[in-house]
Scaffold this motif. Structure first.
Motif, PDB file in Angstrom:
ATOM      1  N   VAL A  46       5.541   5.724  14.676  1.00 58.29           N
ATOM      2  CA  VAL A  46       5.214   5.342  13.301  1.00 58.29           C
ATOM      3  C   VAL A  46       4.032   4.383  13.343  1.00 58.29           C
ATOM      4  CG1 VAL A  46       6.048   4.301  11.171  1.00 58.29           C
ATOM      5  CG2 VAL A  46       7.624   5.585  12.638  1.00 58.29           C
ATOM      6  N   ARG A  47       2.966   4.729  12.632  1.00 58.14           N
ATOM      7  CA  ARG A  47       1.761   3.907  12.591  1.00 58.14           C
ATOM      8  C   ARG A  47       1.474   3.453  11.163  1.00 58.14           C
ATOM      9  NH1 ARG A  47      -1.098   4.451  17.410  1.00 58.14           N
ATOM     10  NH2 ARG A  47      -0.443   6.198  18.727  1.00 58.14           N
ATOM     11  N   ALA A  48       0.696   2.394  11.052  1.00 61.45           N
ATOM     12  CA  ALA A  48       0.285   1.911   9.741  1.00 61.45           C
ATOM     13  C   ALA A  48      -0.597   2.949   9.059  1.00 61.45           C
ATOM     14  CB  ALA A  48      -0.480   0.591   9.894  1.00 61.45           C
ATOM     15  N   ASN A  49      -0.549   2.966   7.740  1.00 53.88           N
ATOM     16  CA  ASN A  49      -1.361   3.875   6.924  1.00 53.88           C
ATOM     17  C   ASN A  49      -1.035   5.342   7.159  1.00 53.88           C
ATOM     18  OD1 ASN A  49      -3.582   1.456   7.729  1.00 53.88           O
ATOM     19  ND2 ASN A  49      -3.379   1.939   5.555  1.00 53.88           N
ATOM     20  N   ARG A  50       0.202   5.617   7.587  1.00 52.75           N
ATOM     21  CA  ARG A  50       0.611   7.000   7.807  1.00 52.75           C
ATOM     22  C   ARG A  50       2.027   7.215   7.297  1.00 52.75           C
ATOM     23  NH1 ARG A  50      -2.077  10.292  11.463  1.00 52.75           N
ATOM     24  NH2 ARG A  50      -0.153  11.220  12.230  1.00 52.75           N
ATOM     25  N   VAL A  51       2.286   8.427   6.804  1.00 53.99           N
ATOM     26  CA  VAL A  51       3.620   8.822   6.380  1.00 53.99           C
ATOM     27  C   VAL A  51       4.172   9.781   7.424  1.00 53.99           C
ATOM     28  CG1 VAL A  51       5.020   9.970   4.629  1.00 53.99           C
ATOM     29  CG2 VAL A  51       3.084   8.542   3.935  1.00 53.99           C
ATOM     30  N   THR A  52       5.235   9.350   8.084  1.00 51.34           N
ATOM     31  CA  THR A  52       5.908  10.182   9.076  1.00 51.34           C
ATOM     32  C   THR A  52       7.142  10.790   8.419  1.00 51.34           C
ATOM     33  OG1 THR A  52       5.164   8.781  10.899  1.00 51.34           O
ATOM     34  CG2 THR A  52       7.050  10.214  11.323  1.00 51.34           C
ATOM     35  N   VAL A 179       8.085  -3.848  -0.273  1.00 56.59           N
ATOM     36  CA  VAL A 179       6.716  -4.235   0.071  1.00 56.59           C
ATOM     37  C   VAL A 179       6.518  -5.731  -0.144  1.00 56.59           C
ATOM     38  CG1 VAL A 179       4.282  -3.952  -0.567  1.00 56.59           C
ATOM     39  CG2 VAL A 179       5.762  -1.945  -0.409  1.00 56.59           C
ATOM     40  N   HIS A 180       7.028  -6.248  -1.255  1.00 60.36           N
ATOM     41  CA  HIS A 180       6.862  -7.676  -1.561  1.00 60.36           C
ATOM     42  C   HIS A 180       7.502  -8.563  -0.510  1.00 60.36           C
ATOM     43  CE1 HIS A 180       6.804 -11.483  -3.690  1.00 60.36           C
ATOM     44  NE2 HIS A 180       8.119 -11.563  -3.554  1.00 60.36           N
ATOM     45  N   PHE A 181       8.658  -8.167  -0.003  1.00 58.33           N
ATOM     46  CA  PHE A 181       9.376  -9.009   0.945  1.00 58.33           C
ATOM     47  C   PHE A 181       8.967  -8.749   2.393  1.00 58.33           C
ATOM     48  CE2 PHE A 181      12.187  -9.602  -2.722  1.00 58.33           C
ATOM     49  CZ  PHE A 181      12.268 -10.985  -2.707  1.00 58.33           C
ATOM     50  N   GLY A 182       7.753  -8.253   2.574  1.00 51.84           N
ATOM     51  CA  GLY A 182       7.164  -8.250   3.900  1.00 51.84           C
ATOM     52  C   GLY A 182       7.345  -7.006   4.730  1.00 51.84           C
ATOM     53  N   ALA A 183       7.756  -5.889   4.133  1.00 51.17           N
ATOM     54  CA  ALA A 183       7.945  -4.668   4.915  1.00 51.17           C
ATOM     55  C   ALA A 183       6.619  -4.181   5.484  1.00 51.17           C
ATOM     56  CB  ALA A 183       8.576  -3.578   4.048  1.00 51.17           C
ATOM     57  N   TYR A 206       4.183   7.098  -5.335  1.00 49.68           N
ATOM     58  CA  TYR A 206       4.311   5.731  -4.851  1.00 49.68           C
ATOM     59  C   TYR A 206       4.526   5.666  -3.343  1.00 49.68           C
ATOM     60  CZ  TYR A 206       4.229   4.529  -9.720  1.00 49.68           C
ATOM     61  OH  TYR A 206       3.834   4.397 -11.033  1.00 49.68           O
ATOM     62  N   ILE A 207       4.996   6.756  -2.748  1.00 51.37           N
ATOM     63  CA  ILE A 207       5.017   6.827  -1.289  1.00 51.37           C
ATOM     64  C   ILE A 207       3.579   6.797  -0.767  1.00 51.37           C
ATOM     65  CG2 ILE A 207       5.514   8.323   0.677  1.00 51.37           C
ATOM     66  CD1 ILE A 207       8.031   9.244  -0.762  1.00 51.37           C
ATOM     67  N   ALA A 208       2.716   7.577  -1.428  1.00 53.58           N
ATOM     68  CA  ALA A 208       1.293   7.567  -1.058  1.00 53.58           C
ATOM     69  C   ALA A 208       0.677   6.193  -1.306  1.00 53.58           C
ATOM     70  CB  ALA A 208       0.546   8.644  -1.836  1.00 53.58           C
ATOM     71  N   ALA A 209       1.110   5.520  -2.387  1.00 58.53           N
ATOM     72  CA  ALA A 209       0.590   4.180  -2.684  1.00 58.53           C
ATOM     73  C   ALA A 209       1.002   3.185  -1.609  1.00 58.53           C
ATOM     74  CB  ALA A 209       1.086   3.732  -4.058  1.00 58.53           C
ATOM     75  N   ALA A 210       2.239   3.304  -1.107  1.00 56.61           N
ATOM     76  CA  ALA A 210       2.699   2.423  -0.039  1.00 56.61           C
ATOM     77  C   ALA A 210       1.879   2.643   1.225  1.00 56.61           C
ATOM     78  CB  ALA A 210       4.180   2.665   0.239  1.00 56.61           C
ATOM     79  N   ARG A 211       1.537   3.896   1.510  1.00 61.49           N
ATOM     80  CA  ARG A 211       0.683   4.185   2.660  1.00 61.49           C
ATOM     81  C   ARG A 211      -0.685   3.527   2.489  1.00 61.49           C
ATOM     82  NH1 ARG A 211      -0.372  10.353   3.403  1.00 61.49           N
ATOM     83  NH2 ARG A 211      -1.154  10.000   1.297  1.00 61.49           N
ATOM     84  N   GLU A 212      -1.231   3.593   1.277  1.00 66.46           N
ATOM     85  CA  GLU A 212      -2.536   2.992   1.032  1.00 66.46           C
ATOM     86  C   GLU A 212      -2.483   1.469   1.129  1.00 66.46           C
ATOM     87  OE1 GLU A 212      -5.301   4.824   0.807  1.00 66.46           O
ATOM     88  OE2 GLU A 212      -3.890   6.434   1.237  1.00 66.46           O
ATOM     89  N   ARG A 213      -1.313   0.887   0.939  1.00 70.51           N
ATOM     90  CA  ARG A 213      -1.149  -0.554   1.101  1.00 70.51           C
ATOM     91  C   ARG A 213      -1.081  -0.964   2.575  1.00 70.51           C
ATOM     92  NH1 ARG A 213       1.123  -3.325  -3.509  1.00 70.51           N
ATOM     93  NH2 ARG A 213       1.368  -5.113  -2.120  1.00 70.51           N
ATOM     94  N   GLY A 214      -1.115   0.011   3.475  1.00 67.49           N
ATOM     95  CA  GLY A 214      -1.124  -0.285   4.903  1.00 67.49           C
ATOM     96  C   GLY A 214       0.212  -0.165   5.593  1.00 67.49           C
ATOM     97  N   LEU A 215       1.242   0.308   4.893  1.00 69.52           N
ATOM     98  CA  LEU A 215       2.560   0.421   5.497  1.00 69.52           C
ATOM     99  C   LEU A 215       2.664   1.686   6.349  1.00 69.52           C
ATOM    100  CD1 LEU A 215       3.099  -1.548   3.046  1.00 69.52           C
ATOM    101  CD2 LEU A 215       5.441  -0.690   3.104  1.00 69.52           C
TER     102      LEU A 215
END
Length: 302
Positions: A46-52, A179-183, A206-215
């Motif tokens: 699992v890497r940042a900015n990617r949806v696995t 996301v707010h609590f540091g995920a 919003y899954i895509a939005a979370a990826r764009e946030r760097g998760l």
């Protein structure tokens, strides 16, 4: 002085991985319950900015995989690494401390409580000196509104019970809360399973939005169409083992669907099914059609 509670939002991590390093990695991981082997030899990166996307039918091992990564259960074979370091979580709190948050299907919300209370449920902000501290209601409302808007979620009234929101909206609130609590790694357990087409689309957005946030997002699903819309990497579990591991450019939707549906078994049964009247086998795969890469990827999943 205002005490903003114990949330991890905004915390500076001293053990952050390199920008291109994996956030979470499983190497040959497995889990046995006595004589029952629920998971065996699973590789996952699992890497940042990617949806696995992790796909599989009932009993494939998806729930066991979630429990290992989220700290609910410990693996009994293989390795589990976070930021390149081996870990063995004792509880979900240990996983949260490493920035791994899980949004389950029940969302862990209280339907009759307002949206803002659910956003901070268990991590409420307080203000004032001890022993007369009180809830910082204004601060929680402002923070919840800001974080939801940052994720593109605009609610007219944060005082409305969260149970009055649609299923898709509740999922999105849970994502924004994590996301707010540091995920840094967000595990989504079948977020579209009980939703209609429109609400599923909202959640995928919003899954895509979370990826764009760097998760780094782990999207658990049994729906290959939903996975293919947002996924960057696909892992298909079957009977506790990894049947397919492929990046988006290495597999088509049809191939992903065939693996997810047990295409190899359907191909083997095609001849027998053809003998049954009223069964259309034209759309079933041939034995040689399933040519997608198995457990290989540029990320090192072998």
């Amino acid at each position: 002085m205002t005490d903003h509670g114990t949330g991890t939002h905004g915390a500076v991590r001293t053990d952050a991985p390199a920008a291109d390093g994996p956030l979470v990695e499983l190497r040959g991981a497995g889990k046995s319950y006595g004589n029952i082997r629920a998971l065996h030899g699973v590789d996952l990166t699992v890497r940042a900015n990617r949806v696995t996307c992790v796909l599989g039918d009932n009993g494939a091992g998806k729930s066991t995989l979630i429990k290992i990564i989220s700290g609910l259960h410990q693996h009994t074979e293989g390795e589990f690494l976070v930021d390149g370091r081996p870990v063995r979580f004792g509880s979900p709190r240990d996983a949260l401390a490493k920035g791994i948050a899980t949004v389950y299907q029940d969302l862990a919300t209280v339907p009759l409580m307002p949206v803002w209370r659910n956003f901070f449920l268990g991590s409420e902000l307080t203000r004032g000196p001890w022993p007369v501290r009180r809830l910082d209601i204004a601060g929680m409302k402002a923070t919840a509104d800001r974080e939801l808007r940052d994720m593109g979620i605009v609610l007219d009234d944060l005082e409305q019970p969260i149970g009055t929101l649609s299923g898709g909206q509740r999922q999105c609130v849970a994502i924004a809360r994590a996301v707010h609590f540091g995920a840094r790694v967000l595990i989504l357990d079948e977020p579209t399973a009980a939703l209609g087409v429109k609400q599923s689309g909202v959640v995928l957005k919003y899954i895509a939005a979370a990826r764009e946030r760097g998760l780094g997002v782990i999207f658990i699903t049994h729906n290959p169409h939903h996975a293919f819309m947002v996924g960057d990497h696909f892992s298909v579990l079957r009977l506790g083992t990894l049947e397919l591991s492929a990046d988006r450019g290495e597999v088509s939707l049809d191939e992903l669907t065939n693996h997810m549906a047990g295409g190899a078994e359907l191909a083997a049964l095609k001849h027998e099914l053809a003998q049954v009247s009223g069964v259309d086998v034209a759309g079933l795969p041939e034995a040689g059609d399933l040519t997608a890469p198995v457990a290989t990827s540029p990320e090192g999943n072998t």
